[in-house]
Design an enzyme around this catalytic site. Structure first.
Site, PDB file in Angstrom:
ATOM      1  CG  HIS A   1      39.532  37.598  47.861  1.00  0.00           C
ATOM      2  ND1 HIS A   1      39.690  37.217  46.548  1.00  0.00           N
ATOM      3  CD2 HIS A   1      40.497  36.945  48.549  1.00  0.00           C
ATOM      4  CE1 HIS A   1      40.711  36.381  46.454  1.00  0.00           C
ATOM      5  NE2 HIS A   1      41.213  36.196  47.656  1.00  0.00           N
TER       6      HIS A   1
ATOM      7  CG  HIS B   1      29.424  38.626  42.027  1.00  0.00           C
ATOM      8  ND1 HIS B   1      29.679  37.453  41.348  1.00  0.00           N
ATOM      9  CD2 HIS B   1      30.397  39.499  41.626  1.00  0.00           C
ATOM     10  CE1 HIS B   1      30.746  37.616  40.585  1.00  0.00           C
ATOM     11  NE2 HIS B   1      31.198  38.855  40.734  1.00  0.00           N
ATOM     12  CD  GLU B   2      30.367  43.255  42.126  1.00  0.00           C
ATOM     13  OE1 GLU B   2      31.573  43.400  42.455  1.00  0.00           O
ATOM     14  OE2 GLU B   2      30.030  42.807  41.020  1.00  0.00           O
TER      15      GLU B   2
ATOM     16  CG  HIS C   1      34.721  40.652  43.750  1.00  0.00           C
ATOM     17  ND1 HIS C   1      35.701  39.785  43.316  1.00  0.00           N
ATOM     18  CD2 HIS C   1      33.811  40.731  42.739  1.00  0.00           C
ATOM     19  CE1 HIS C   1      35.396  39.350  42.105  1.00  0.00           C
ATOM     20  NE2 HIS C   1      34.254  39.907  41.733  1.00  0.00           N
TER      21      HIS C   1
END
Length: 677
Positions: A475, A468-469, A472
């Site tokens: 991105h 998940h991290e 980020h």
């Protein structure tokens, strides 16, 4: 055009930070920046991108390069001296940003450039940056005059102080409580990893026995596995009352008065800016059209998800009654009997998976997924300025050229904020001298640390958090935008910013990917087929209750800011939301809101719904990989070149449609959650 380079200034020098001079150094930087802004506004030459935007970007970046490592250390290596210096700087920073937001000269300068963006042939990224800058000024009170302008500044200042104090109270309240157990018989049911960690923590404090804290890696195993109900109740009570008037350590860190003041000030700020409430102000920069659309979205999911949640709870209750003779379940019993039920139905637990997810194997698997999908390479650096022995630094390259770097700070420890997050260290942008500044990210987790001579062994949930991290981070790091304001995660609508992060989680459940992610820490053996089958079968275990829990938080947050009025009872509102959507009501002493840092000390105020909003996008985006192959490189390149590469330079809905070929649908989310066929 000159190429990008790494140099000594491209990474923070943590060891060079002098706590005693932070405030003085910041004052010098802010005064220098004010002079630069004044010169940009006062210049006689016609305004251009080069003589107006780039100098302003430069001073913003220099301030970020100074403040970013200080803010980061305040979160991951907190101490009284740093905290004092940090808090002394907050009023100066708030005043500075308030001044900028209300600077008519800057506002008019950006408007002038926006009005001639088409005739000057500005790129889409440049134009979108100008659009967002102008909107940002208008949402920062640039049109306010007199006492209203003065009041806006006072509110901004106070909200900054309150937000910092809220987070400090949560950290301090969490660290103020611990439980030393000296009789091992009281710890039956706890897995070896939890016992070893508790013993290691006690030894670190020069104590005999097993030490438990409210940090998640210490707290959750007790709630899920300890046979000792009294111990579960004691930890649950301490955790659920952190930073409240009910905390077992006293009322020193009670956040209730801060919450009341934060809400009142946010509401007043929104009305000063012409909005009916803070939720309306929040939605003004998001994908959602208005507050009613958000409420409708959340309620629609609640209607679809509640029957599944009710069935989930019924299964736990019936199982606890049939197998253990327990007729009434308390809040501190739910996780315990849910885990027993998981083991009964699927013969699997998070703990049984740990040996197959040593952190280095999980990392190499994560990197394999990213490298295959997005055509990148990742290498670890060994020479860099570090603030802790566990900190790692990696460089990402593409086609033989470096494109970004990221720090990974993986483990829970004292003086470190709980949770997991990604933050910007440096942003990708084109400099005034033509060079390209490459992006750098912080990735922070709070995983169970290594115990003894074993490597850190992660639960599958922790592996999912890692993915998940990193989503980020991708991105931020794979952006191709060269305009700071819309580069990476900058300028991305907040209810779309979770798209890449939740999107990456999907590979944690794909057998083809798990072949690279999982491997026994001793034997190197792959995850056995029977264990893999059980893990996948258990994927949606309790998914209905998990969905309703997130909707409870989202509705509470949004309604709290949408329906605010003087004297509103925060407790009454969360009770009302729970009555509508929750299938299990927590005890009356529960003060969840007092440690809800996402909305009172983070960026999610009237925006926590973004997790579910973006999960619709991420599930639907992943469904294309389900159709075309989870390692389909063409599909991966398209996701990279649409969603990841464009940052905030194009509207999120437009980027999603460019990748998916249509508007998003909730079907994939409900299917992935096992709530709809």
């Amino acid at each position: 055009m000159p190429t990008s380079v790494w140099d000594a200034t491209s990474l923070p020098q943590f060891s060079a930070i002098d706590v005693n001079s932070i405030e003085e150094d910041l004052t010098v930087i802010l005064e220098k920046n004010r002079k630069t802004m004044a010169a940009c506004v006062a210049q006689d030459a016609p305004l251009t991108w080069e003589n107006f935007v780039l100098p302003l970007d430069q001073i913003n970046d220099e301030l970020g390069a100074f403040w970013s490592p200080i803010s980061h250390l305040n979160s991951v290596k907190n101490n009284p001296e740093l905290r004092d210096a940090y808090n002394a700087c907050l009023p100066k920073l708030t005043q500075y940003y308030t001044e900028i937001g209300q600077n008519h000269g800057l506002y008019q300068g950006y408007k002038t450039l926006l009005n001639k963006a088409e005739s000057e042939g500005y790129t889409q990224a440049q134009t979108e940056a100008l659009v967002q800058e102008v909107r940002g000024f208008e949402l920062s009170g640039v049109a306010l005059e007199g006492t209203a302008k003065e009041r806006y500044g006072e509110i901004s200042q106070r909200l900054s102080e309150l937000s910092s104090a809220f987070g400090e109270h949560v950290l301090d309240s969490t660290q103020a409580w611990s439980k030393l157990v000296t009789d091992e018989s009281e710890l039956s049911g706890l897995p070896e990893s939890a016992l070893a960690q508790a013993k290691q923590m006690a030894q670190a404090k020069e104590q005999e026995g097993w030490l438990f804290t409210l940090d998640f890696p210490s707290y959750m195993p007790v709630l899920n596995y300890a046979d000792n109900q009294a111990l579960r109740e004691e930890l649950y009570t301490a955790f659920a009352t952190r930073a409240s008037d009910n905390a077992p350590t006293g009322t020193e860190y009670d956040n209730a008065p801060l919450i009341d003041e934060i809400l009142a000030l946010r509401h007043e700020m929104a009305q000063l800016l012409g909005f009916s409430d803070y939720a309306a102000l929040s939605v003004a920069t998001k994908m959602a059209d208005n507050g009613d659309q958000v409420i409708e979205f959340l309620n629609d999911l609640a209607v679809k998800g509640k029957p599944a949640a009710e069935q989930d709870l019924k299964q736990i209750q019936e199982f606890a009654q049939a197998e253990f003779g327990v007729g009434t379940l308390n809040a501190w019993d739910i996780g315990y009997y849910a885990e027993k039920l998981r083991e009964h139905k699927f013969s699997i637990s998070q703990e049984s998976l740990r040996p197959y997810f040593p952190i280095n194997k999980a990392l190499s698997g994560l990197f394999h997924v990213a490298q295959t999908l997005f055509g990148i390479d990742i290498r670890e650096e060994t020479e860099f300025d570090s603030y802790h022995k566990d900190l790692q630094l990696f460089t990402i390259s593409k086609d033989g050229s470096d494109v970004s770097r990221f720090y990974l700070d993986p483990y829970a420890r004292e003086a470190k904020r709980g949770g997991a997050w990604m933050d910007e260290c440096r942003v990708r942008r084109r400099l005034q001298n033509g060079q390209l500044q490459l992006p750098v990210a912080y990735l922070v987790c709070n995983f169970t640390p290594p115990i003894g001579d074993k490597p850190a062994l992660l639960t599958h949930d922790e592996v999912t958090t890692l993915f998940h991290e990193f989503g980020h981070g991708l991105h931020h790091m794979l952006t191709q935008v060269e305009v700071a304001a819309v580069s990476g995660i900058n300028g991305v609508a907040w209810d779309a910013v979770e798209l890449p992060s939740q999107f990456m989680e999907n590979w944690c459940y794909e057998p083809e990917a798990l072949a690279y992610i999982a491997g026994h820490y001793e034997t190197k053996a792959s995850l056995p087929q029977d264990l893999l089958d059980k893990m996948l079968a258990a994927k949606n275990f309790q998914a209905g209750m998990q969905l309703m829990r997130q909707l409870e938080f989202s509705l509470f947050d949004f309604r709290l800011h949408k329906e605010y009025s003087a004297g509103i009872s925060v407790q009454d509102l969360i009770n009302e939301v729970r009555q509508d959507v929750s299938v299990f009501t927590p005890p009356s002493f529960n003060r969840f809101q007092n440690s809800f840092s996402h909305i009172f000390a983070g960026g999610y105020a009237a925006g926590y719904y973004s997790y579910k909003w973006a999960e619709v996008l991420s599930a639907d985006a992943f469904s294309r990989f389900e159709e075309e192959g989870i390692f389909n490189q063409e599909t991966g390149a398209l996701f990279r070149d649409t969603v990841l590469a464009n940052g905030g330079s194009r509207p999120a809905a437009e980027l999603f449609a460019a990748f998916r070929g249509r508007a998003p649908s909730t079907d994939a989310l409900l299917r992935h959650s096992g709530i709809a066929a």
